[in-house]
Design an enzyme around this catalytic site. Structure first.
Site, PDB file in Angstrom:
ATOM      1  N   GLY A  13       1.029  -1.268  -0.271  1.00  0.00           N
ATOM      2  CA  GLY A  13      -0.080  -0.395   0.265  1.00  0.00           C
ATOM      3  C   GLY A  13       0.856   1.700   0.178  1.00  0.00           C
ATOM      4  O   GLY A  13       1.981   1.545   0.257  1.00  0.00           O
ATOM      5  N   ASP A  14       0.080   2.303  -0.337  1.00  0.00           N
ATOM      6  CA  ASP A  14       0.384   3.777  -0.589  1.00  0.00           C
ATOM      7  C   ASP A  14       2.275   3.904  -1.293  1.00  0.00           C
ATOM      8  O   ASP A  14       2.882   4.973  -0.972  1.00  0.00           O
ATOM      9  CB  ASP A  14       1.032   4.591   0.975  1.00  0.00           C
ATOM     10  CG  ASP A  14       0.324   3.476   2.508  1.00  0.00           C
ATOM     11  OD1 ASP A  14      -0.822   3.969   2.351  1.00  0.00           O
ATOM     12  OD2 ASP A  14       0.619   3.665   3.435  1.00  0.00           O
ATOM     13  N   GLU A  15       1.767   3.002  -2.284  1.00  0.00           N
ATOM     14  CA  GLU A  15       2.628   3.744  -3.394  1.00  0.00           C
ATOM     15  C   GLU A  15       2.720   4.379  -4.451  1.00  0.00           C
ATOM     16  O   GLU A  15       3.777   5.239  -5.144  1.00  0.00           O
ATOM     17  CB  GLU A  15       2.716   2.064  -4.351  1.00  0.00           C
ATOM     18  CG  GLU A  15       2.408   0.736  -3.687  1.00  0.00           C
ATOM     19  CD  GLU A  15       1.353   0.073  -3.620  1.00  0.00           C
ATOM     20  OE1 GLU A  15       0.320   0.863  -3.106  1.00  0.00           O
ATOM     21  OE2 GLU A  15       1.498  -0.418  -2.739  1.00  0.00           O
ATOM     22  N   LYS A  17      -0.658   5.436  -5.604  1.00  0.00           N
ATOM     23  CA  LYS A  17      -1.770   5.097  -6.224  1.00  0.00           C
ATOM     24  C   LYS A  17      -2.469   6.416  -6.878  1.00  0.00           C
ATOM     25  O   LYS A  17      -3.207   6.857  -8.500  1.00  0.00           O
ATOM     26  CB  LYS A  17      -2.410   3.831  -5.888  1.00  0.00           C
ATOM     27  CG  LYS A  17      -1.616   2.641  -5.673  1.00  0.00           C
ATOM     28  CD  LYS A  17      -2.818   1.732  -4.706  1.00  0.00           C
ATOM     29  CE  LYS A  17      -3.338   2.069  -3.589  1.00  0.00           C
ATOM     30  NZ  LYS A  17      -2.395   1.774  -2.437  1.00  0.00           N
ATOM     31  N   GLY A  18      -2.515   7.504  -6.478  1.00  0.00           N
ATOM     32  CA  GLY A  18      -3.548   8.557  -5.995  1.00  0.00           C
ATOM     33  C   GLY A  18      -3.244   9.192  -7.211  1.00  0.00           C
ATOM     34  O   GLY A  18      -4.563   9.633  -7.526  1.00  0.00           O
ATOM     35  N   ASN A  39      -9.448   2.508   5.544  1.00  0.00           N
ATOM     36  CA  ASN A  39      -8.347   2.559   5.499  1.00  0.00           C
ATOM     37  C   ASN A  39      -7.037   2.881   4.476  1.00  0.00           C
ATOM     38  O   ASN A  39      -6.479   2.860   4.637  1.00  0.00           O
ATOM     39  CB  ASN A  39      -8.226   0.341   5.697  1.00  0.00           C
ATOM     40  CG  ASN A  39      -9.475  -0.100   4.230  1.00  0.00           C
ATOM     41  OD1 ASN A  39      -9.613   0.210   3.810  1.00  0.00           O
ATOM     42  ND2 ASN A  39      -8.565  -1.313   4.569  1.00  0.00           N
ATOM     43  N   GLY A  41      -6.358   5.327   1.650  1.00  0.00           N
ATOM     44  CA  GLY A  41      -5.976   6.470   1.846  1.00  0.00           C
ATOM     45  C   GLY A  41      -4.629   7.411   0.376  1.00  0.00           C
ATOM     46  O   GLY A  41      -4.003   6.677   0.987  1.00  0.00           O
ATOM     47  N   HIS A  42      -5.057   7.719  -0.297  1.00  0.00           N
ATOM     48  CA  HIS A  42      -5.045   8.644  -1.612  1.00  0.00           C
ATOM     49  C   HIS A  42      -4.893   9.852  -1.646  1.00  0.00           C
ATOM     50  O   HIS A  42      -5.792  10.368  -2.023  1.00  0.00           O
ATOM     51  CB  HIS A  42      -5.807   7.728  -2.246  1.00  0.00           C
ATOM     52  CG  HIS A  42      -6.078   6.248  -2.925  1.00  0.00           C
ATOM     53  ND1 HIS A  42      -6.349   5.712  -3.512  1.00  0.00           N
ATOM     54  CD2 HIS A  42      -5.327   5.411  -1.720  1.00  0.00           C
ATOM     55  CE1 HIS A  42      -6.758   4.036  -2.974  1.00  0.00           C
ATOM     56  NE2 HIS A  42      -5.767   3.959  -2.157  1.00  0.00           N
ATOM     57  N   GLN A 222      -5.058  -0.423  -1.422  1.00  0.00           N
ATOM     58  CA  GLN A 222      -4.571  -1.378  -0.210  1.00  0.00           C
ATOM     59  C   GLN A 222      -2.937  -1.763  -1.323  1.00  0.00           C
ATOM     60  O   GLN A 222      -3.176  -0.853  -2.488  1.00  0.00           O
ATOM     61  CB  GLN A 222      -4.787  -2.450  -0.074  1.00  0.00           C
ATOM     62  CG  GLN A 222      -5.968  -2.107   1.556  1.00  0.00           C
ATOM     63  CD  GLN A 222      -7.008  -1.086   1.092  1.00  0.00           C
ATOM     64  OE1 GLN A 222      -8.346  -2.179   0.758  1.00  0.00           O
ATOM     65  NE2 GLN A 222      -7.610   0.151   1.540  1.00  0.00           N
ATOM     66  N   THR A 298      -3.717   7.653   6.608  1.00  0.00           N
ATOM     67  CA  THR A 298      -4.776   7.729   6.760  1.00  0.00           C
ATOM     68  C   THR A 298      -4.825   7.477   8.390  1.00  0.00           C
ATOM     69  O   THR A 298      -5.224   8.431   9.810  1.00  0.00           O
ATOM     70  CB  THR A 298      -5.815   6.518   6.750  1.00  0.00           C
ATOM     71  OG1 THR A 298      -5.881   6.729   5.694  1.00  0.00           O
ATOM     72  CG2 THR A 298      -6.378   5.740   7.519  1.00  0.00           C
ATOM     73  N   ARG A 301       0.735   6.660  11.235  1.00  0.00           N
ATOM     74  CA  ARG A 301       1.875   6.129  11.847  1.00  0.00           C
ATOM     75  C   ARG A 301       2.822   6.313  10.698  1.00  0.00           C
ATOM     76  O   ARG A 301       2.612   6.158   9.604  1.00  0.00           O
ATOM     77  CB  ARG A 301       0.987   4.491  12.175  1.00  0.00           C
ATOM     78  CG  ARG A 301       0.289   4.670  13.310  1.00  0.00           C
ATOM     79  CD  ARG A 301      -0.132   2.492  13.065  1.00  0.00           C
ATOM     80  NE  ARG A 301      -1.322   2.750  11.528  1.00  0.00           N
ATOM     81  CZ  ARG A 301      -1.278   1.807  11.200  1.00  0.00           C
ATOM     82  NH1 ARG A 301      -0.858   0.190  12.253  1.00  0.00           N
ATOM     83  NH2 ARG A 301      -2.449   1.207  10.215  1.00  0.00           N
ATOM     84  N   GLY A 411       7.341   8.501 -11.465  1.00  0.00           N
ATOM     85  CA  GLY A 411       7.510   9.565 -10.238  1.00  0.00           C
ATOM     86  C   GLY A 411       8.604  10.742  -9.832  1.00  0.00           C
ATOM     87  O   GLY A 411       9.588  10.114  -9.790  1.00  0.00           O
TER      88      GLY A 411
END
Ligand code: GDP
Ligand code: IMO
Ligand code: MG
Length: 422
Positions: A13-15, A17-18, A39, A41-42, A222, A298, A301, A411
């Site tokens: 996750g958190d790669e 995607k958004g 769960n 967060g984009h 995710q 999200t 952490r 990116g």
């Protein structure tokens, strides 16, 4: 674009995607969230302004794009209403929002159950986002869940009372606060009033669009290694964020799908517990975290950080049938002096590219690294792959060579414009 293109997370996750969705949805008529809930967060960054989407498809910011929350998503109405408010406050329209009548609803007892279950796991915690995701999917499969269609048509009271009665027995056992059914019903009736105009049969909507040759973009949430079947069980989420979840979470048949983009970072990160073979729980990991600002969108952490793992990436390419890679944070990794890339796992003195999510297998594996030159310098001005410094090209070429999936996006920064389209 094809009829349907898909964006998926390749790791934990958190790669980013958004960001990829935001770019691709400029050409899409419909942008669809398929699985998971808040769960996710984009993040999208436009002109220095950050937007974090948890439920609404990231494509909503593109004028004219219909943003669908598909049937595979679980919805916390309170969070959704807040998110609608945020979008409006920032001057964007939510006219294009559509919510599947079949998406399941998160209730306060799901959230409390998520917390209770984590607590009772003692040393075996999953590190969930505590958003009630797992317990809501449990109800769905237990066939006592309440769907958005039931909510807005006010057909949920009886089932909800039954659910709360049984959950309260458990809460009582653990000395947790009991849920007051009347309060929840009143509150959710208000949510229903607010949301009812957005709730439709999204399956027909999507298929009418496909027939009219409109373009659909599916936004994965995710990621592959958090998949309930293909991830590092039990340290996973409770849905299928891999390619199958795109079909079941929207009602789109496989034959319509064209490109399947796997998003990754030029390094890796994980939030929550579970195995992570290339983790750098040391100064390197700390440096990556600070350079990439790796803190949960999200839950805020700090994310565990490490090197990019091509064994795991090959697995993601295989499971999802990836047709293209989107590699974010090339700017971030290029700030290090030296970069390592995991190109195999050593097990019993043999090097393999075989991945497994089995904890015992991973515990016996040692990552095999190749080292690359960092210090790419400022790459923010690069608009083509050709313009990248040679050191960046060498790193990216090696990834492509070993994974055998072409790189389609690179990116170079967090902003909307900071991307090379190959
Ligand atoms: P998602 O959940 O996959 O959409 O990813 P998140 O939004 O949780 O986390 C990705 C983070 O990286 C966000 O803060 C993005 O703004 C940021 N980001 C995405 N792509 C790039 C990139 O190429 N370079 C940099 N520096 N930041 C990026
Ligand atoms: P996006 O879409 C990163 C992780 C949690 C935990 C595990 C189970 O932004 O990439 P859950 O609350 O789903 O039951 O938690 O899954 N997790 C994510 N990690 N990004 C996400 O979404 C995640 N969604 C869930 O941290 O380890
Ligand atoms: Mg995220």
């Amino acid at each position: 674009m094809n009829k349907v293109d898909v964006v998926l997370g390749s790791f934990y996750g958190d790669e980013g995607k958004g960001k990829i969705i935001d770019y691709l949805s400029q050409k899409a008529d419909i942008s669809v969230r398929c699985t998971g809930g808040n769960n996710a967060g984009h993040t999208i960054e436009i002109d220095g302004k950050k937007f974090a989407f948890h439920l609404i498809p990231s494509g909503i910011l593109n004028k004219g794009t219909i943003a669908v929350i598909g049937n595979g998503v679980v919805i916390d109405p309170k969070v959704l209403i807040q998110e609608i408010g945020n979008v409006k406050e920032n001057g964007y329209s939510v006219e294009g929002l559509r919510i599947s009548d079949k998406a399941h609803v998160i209730f306060p007892y799901h959230i409390q159950m998520d917390k209770l279950q984590e607590e009772s796991r003692k040393d075996e915690k999953i590190g969930t986002t505590a958003r009630g995701i797992g317990p809501t999917y449990c109800d769905k499969y237990e066939r006592c869940g309440i769907r958005m269609g039931d909510l807005v048509n006010k057909r949920f009271e009886n089932q909800l009372r039954i659910n709360i009665e049984s959950k309260n027995k458990i809460f009582q056992m653990y000395n947790y606060e009991l849920i007051n059914a009347d309060e929840v019903i009143n509150q959710y009736n208000e949510y229903a009033e607010y949301l009812k105009k957005y709730v439709v049969d999204t399956i027909n909507l999507i298929h009418d669009a496909i027939e009219q040759d409109k373009k659909i973009l599916c936004e994965g949430a995710q990621a592959t290694l958090l998949d309930i079947d293909f991830g590092s069980y039990p340290f996973v989420t409770s849905s299928n964020p891999t390619i199958g979840g795109i079909c079941t979470g929207t009602g789109i048949g496989a034959k319509y799908i064209g490109e399947v983009y796997g998003v990754l970072k030029a390094y890796s990160s994980r939030v929550g517990e579970g195995p992570y073979i290339t983790e750098q729980d040391n100064e390197i990991g700390n440096t990556i975290r600070e350079l990439g600002y790796e803190y949960g969108t999200t839950t805020k952490r700090p994310r565990r950080c490490g090197w990019l793992d091509l064994v795991a990436l090959k697995y993601a390419a295989m499971i999802n049938g990836l047709t293209g890679l989107a590699i974010n944070h090339v700017d971030t990794i290029g700030k290090l002096d030296k970069i390592k890339l995991c190109v195999g796992y050593k097990i019993n003195d043999k090097v393999t590219m075989d991945f497994s999510t089995d904890e015992k297998y991973l515990a016996n594996c040692e990552p095999v690294y190749e080292e690359f030159e960092g210090n790419f310098g400022d790459i923010s001005h690069c608009k083509t792959r050709e313009e990248l410094p040679d050191k960046a090209k060498v790193y990216l070429n090696r990834i492509e060579e070993l994974v055998k999936v072409p790189i389609k996006f690179i990116g170079t920064g967090a902003g909307r414009e900071s991307m090379i389209v190959c």
